[in-house]
Design a protein around this motif. Structure first.
Motif, mmCIF file in Angstrom:
data_model
loop_
_atom_site.group_PDB
_atom_site.id
_atom_site.type_symbol
_atom_site.label_atom_id
_atom_site.label_comp_id
_atom_site.label_asym_id
_atom_site.label_seq_id
_atom_site.Cartn_x
_atom_site.Cartn_y
_atom_site.Cartn_z
ATOM 1 N N CYS A 128 31.501 16.173 -33.989
ATOM 2 C CA CYS A 128 31.455 16.842 -32.958
ATOM 3 C C CYS A 128 30.094 17.125 -32.191
ATOM 4 N N VAL A 129 30.575 16.510 -31.061
ATOM 5 C CA VAL A 129 29.616 16.142 -29.955
ATOM 6 C C VAL A 129 29.397 16.847 -28.621
ATOM 7 N N PRO A 130 28.470 17.449 -28.392
ATOM 8 C CA PRO A 130 28.670 18.145 -27.156
ATOM 9 C C PRO A 130 28.375 17.294 -26.007
ATOM 10 N N ALA A 131 29.035 18.453 -24.650
ATOM 11 C CA ALA A 131 29.337 17.989 -23.888
ATOM 12 C C ALA A 131 28.433 16.904 -22.922
ATOM 13 N N ASP A 132 27.325 16.808 -22.681
ATOM 14 C CA ASP A 132 26.479 15.906 -21.971
ATOM 15 C C ASP A 132 26.663 15.533 -23.471
ATOM 16 N N PHE A 133 26.944 14.370 -23.910
ATOM 17 C CA PHE A 133 26.686 13.180 -24.948
ATOM 18 C C PHE A 133 28.050 12.368 -24.961
ATOM 19 N N GLY A 134 28.991 13.264 -24.971
ATOM 20 C CA GLY A 134 30.108 12.334 -25.547
ATOM 21 C C GLY A 134 31.341 12.620 -24.288
ATOM 22 N N ASP A 135 32.424 12.199 -24.661
ATOM 23 C CA ASP A 135 33.519 12.662 -23.440
ATOM 24 C C ASP A 135 34.638 12.535 -24.173
ATOM 25 N N GLU A 136 35.517 13.527 -23.495
ATOM 26 C CA GLU A 136 36.886 13.297 -24.113
ATOM 27 C C GLU A 136 38.010 12.173 -24.265
ATOM 28 N N GLY A 137 37.618 10.935 -24.231
ATOM 29 C CA GLY A 137 38.422 10.011 -24.767
ATOM 30 C C GLY A 137 37.465 10.021 -25.943
ATOM 31 N N SER A 138 36.314 10.183 -27.169
ATOM 32 C CA SER A 138 35.393 10.067 -27.934
ATOM 33 C C SER A 138 36.019 10.616 -28.866
ATOM 34 N N ILE A 139 36.304 10.165 -30.151
ATOM 35 C CA ILE A 139 36.787 10.687 -31.481
ATOM 36 C C ILE A 139 36.060 11.547 -32.233
ATOM 37 N N GLY A 140 34.470 10.260 -32.224
ATOM 38 C CA GLY A 140 33.229 10.980 -33.074
ATOM 39 C C GLY A 140 31.965 9.543 -33.098
ATOM 40 N N THR A 141 31.434 10.412 -33.443
ATOM 41 C CA THR A 141 29.825 10.003 -32.809
ATOM 42 C C THR A 141 28.733 9.260 -34.318
ATOM 43 N N ILE A 142 28.148 7.796 -34.472
ATOM 44 C CA ILE A 142 28.336 7.161 -35.779
ATOM 45 C C ILE A 142 26.771 6.836 -35.823
ATOM 46 N N LEU A 143 25.928 7.162 -35.869
ATOM 47 C CA LEU A 143 24.669 6.586 -35.794
ATOM 48 C C LEU A 143 23.868 5.513 -37.194
ATOM 49 N N MET A 144 23.450 4.474 -36.550
ATOM 50 C CA MET A 144 23.017 3.294 -37.910
ATOM 51 C C MET A 144 21.984 2.676 -37.543
ATOM 52 N N GLU A 145 21.420 2.494 -38.268
ATOM 53 C CA GLU A 145 19.939 1.359 -38.372
ATOM 54 C C GLU A 145 20.355 1.072 -37.192
ATOM 55 N N PHE A 146 19.108 0.609 -35.885
ATOM 56 C CA PHE A 146 19.680 -1.058 -35.327
ATOM 57 C C PHE A 146 18.739 -1.891 -35.652
ATOM 58 N N VAL A 147 19.908 -2.667 -35.476
ATOM 59 C CA VAL A 147 19.197 -4.659 -35.680
ATOM 60 C C VAL A 147 18.624 -5.205 -35.205
ATOM 61 N N GLY A 148 19.433 -5.027 -34.042
ATOM 62 C CA GLY A 148 19.367 -5.669 -33.570
ATOM 63 C C GLY A 148 20.300 -6.072 -32.081
ATOM 64 N N ARG A 149 20.506 -7.078 -31.401
ATOM 65 C CA ARG A 149 21.319 -7.466 -30.044
ATOM 66 C C ARG A 149 21.865 -8.919 -30.698
ATOM 67 N N ARG A 150 21.389 -9.632 -32.075
ATOM 68 C CA ARG A 150 21.324 -10.931 -32.544
ATOM 69 C C ARG A 150 23.341 -10.857 -33.080
ATOM 70 N N GLY A 159 24.052 -20.149 -28.205
ATOM 71 C CA GLY A 159 22.965 -21.258 -28.524
ATOM 72 C C GLY A 159 22.968 -22.196 -28.440
ATOM 73 N N ALA A 160 21.296 -23.628 -28.011
ATOM 74 C CA ALA A 160 21.707 -24.481 -28.493
ATOM 75 C C ALA A 160 20.606 -25.100 -29.675
ATOM 76 N N GLU A 161 19.772 -23.843 -30.782
ATOM 77 C CA GLU A 161 19.036 -24.103 -31.689
ATOM 78 C C GLU A 161 20.133 -24.637 -32.980
ATOM 79 N N ALA A 162 19.631 -25.653 -33.678
ATOM 80 C CA ALA A 162 19.946 -25.917 -34.687
ATOM 81 C C ALA A 162 20.539 -25.622 -35.927
ATOM 82 N N LEU A 163 21.673 -25.508 -36.147
ATOM 83 C CA LEU A 163 22.231 -24.475 -37.814
ATOM 84 C C LEU A 163 22.404 -26.085 -38.800
ATOM 85 N N THR A 266 30.720 -26.031 -37.926
ATOM 86 C CA THR A 266 31.572 -26.778 -37.355
ATOM 87 C C THR A 266 30.742 -26.426 -35.924
ATOM 88 N N ARG A 267 30.635 -24.542 -35.661
ATOM 89 C CA ARG A 267 30.430 -24.410 -34.623
ATOM 90 C C ARG A 267 32.246 -24.407 -33.417
#
Length: 337
Positions: A128-150, A159-163, A266-267
């Motif tokens: 159940c999503v209010p109109a100002d947060f959802g859209d007709e193409g959404s089935i549902g919403t899940i909130l999760m911990e934010f781990v980061g973008r990596r 990346g060039a960092e060594a593994l 192997t990357r």
């Protein structure tokens, strides 16, 4: 919103997806896993149980929503919820396969009740999503911990960092720790790949995106064929028994982990050629990524990993090691580095 999986299998009888825009009586609290939404204790069969996730999202306290990325069945955003940074995932309604997109949403909740340092934690979910947060193409919403973008995909290819060997083993151990915990609770992820392994600022791996996951029936290690999930996962990492339409088991995740480990070492991409050729060759000719010519497999530890890979991606599920066995092997390797 109807679901191909009965809601009663996923939510307790006294908790159903609902819209609540009022104030929250359950503040975010700290514990060993970080911040979580603590739902008031409830008495079940004479025992007190504390829910660690909620079927209510308090929309008035959700703000600063910013897009992070999108995939086949959903879009992910960064947001603030009761002053905490969270990840918000909107599951899309797929016009080509509505049943699969619905199943993807409910599958995301297969591990919602589980808490482990190597698994992304679910805070709340609702259809159940209010109109100002959802859209007709959404089935549902899940909130999760934010781990980061990596994620591991970006670390491997972007990346060039060594593994070095220490990171190979550490990242692999994190993933297998998460798989062991999931499998001990009869949850099979079914889409283990670098893009679905998030990496925290402390360089810890967390398994994410449970949209293809499956909950095995109690007491069964392999599902019946009739339980084959509709959501397919990533073809380059999918176990041959699943490509043949056979039963689901935790050993399917071990196969996917093997492909992921090869990428980490192997990357390089695991296969070349068109999708249909790869699918056919994996099943009919036991096609696997090459371990013969790459220099990484010439060292002593590389040769050990080569043997481990051949076990993980065996064509016979019963020949693959369990997550418990994998973890023991990786810990032995780690002690030698």
């Amino acid at each position: 919103m109807p679901s191909p999986i009965p809601v009663t299998r996923l939510l307790p009888k006294d908790l159903c997806p609902s819209l609540d825009t009022g104030t929250c009586s359950s503040p975010l609290t700290k514990h060993s896993y970080g911040s979580t939404l603590q739902v008031p204790a409830q008495r079940l069969r004479g025992k007190v149980a504390v829910r660690l996730w909620s079927s209510v999202i308090h929309w008035k306290h959700l703000c600063s929503v910013q897009p992070v990325g999108s995939g086949g069945f959903g879009s992910v955003y960064k947001a603030e919820y009761f002053g905490e940074t969270v990840a918000l995932k909107k599951v899309k309604k797929c016009t080509k396969n509505k049943l699969a997109s619905q199943q993807s949403f409910w599958a995301e909740l297969n591990a919602a009740h589980l808490r482990h340092k190597n698994i992304v934690r679910v805070i709340a979910a609702t259809t159940c999503v209010p109109a100002d947060f959802g859209d007709e193409g959404s089935i549902g919403t899940i909130l999760m911990e934010f781990v980061g973008r990596r994620n591991l995909q970006q670390i491997i290819y972007g990346g060039a960092e060594a593994l070095g060997e220490d990171r190979w083993v550490r990242y692999s151990s994190d993933i297998v720790h998460g798989l062991r915990f999931l499998h001990s609770h009869s949850v099979v992820h079914l889409d283990i790949k670098p893009a679905n392994v998030l990496v925290t600022s402390e360089d810890v791996c967390k398994i994410a995106d449970f949209g293809c996951s499956f909950k095995l029936d109690p007491g069964y290690e392999v599902s019946a064929i009739r339980h084959q999930p509709l959501v397919g996962g990533t073809y380059t990492h999918r176990a041959p028994e699943l490509l043949k339409g056979e039963g689901v088991s935790p050993k399917a995740d071990i196969f996917s982990f093997g492909i992921t480990l090869w990428q980490l070492l192997t990357r390089e991409p695991p296969y070349t050629g068109d999708r249909e050729h790869v699918l056919y060759a994996v099943v009919a000719y036991n096609l696997r990524p090459s371990v013969q010519d790459h220099p990484v497999f010439r060292s002593e530890s590389g040769r050990q990993f080569r043997g481990l890979l051949s076990q993980c991606w065996s064509g016979e599920p019963h020949c693959r090691p369990s997550a418990e066995e994998l973890l023991s092997y990786l810990e032995q390797l780690r002690s030698k580095i």
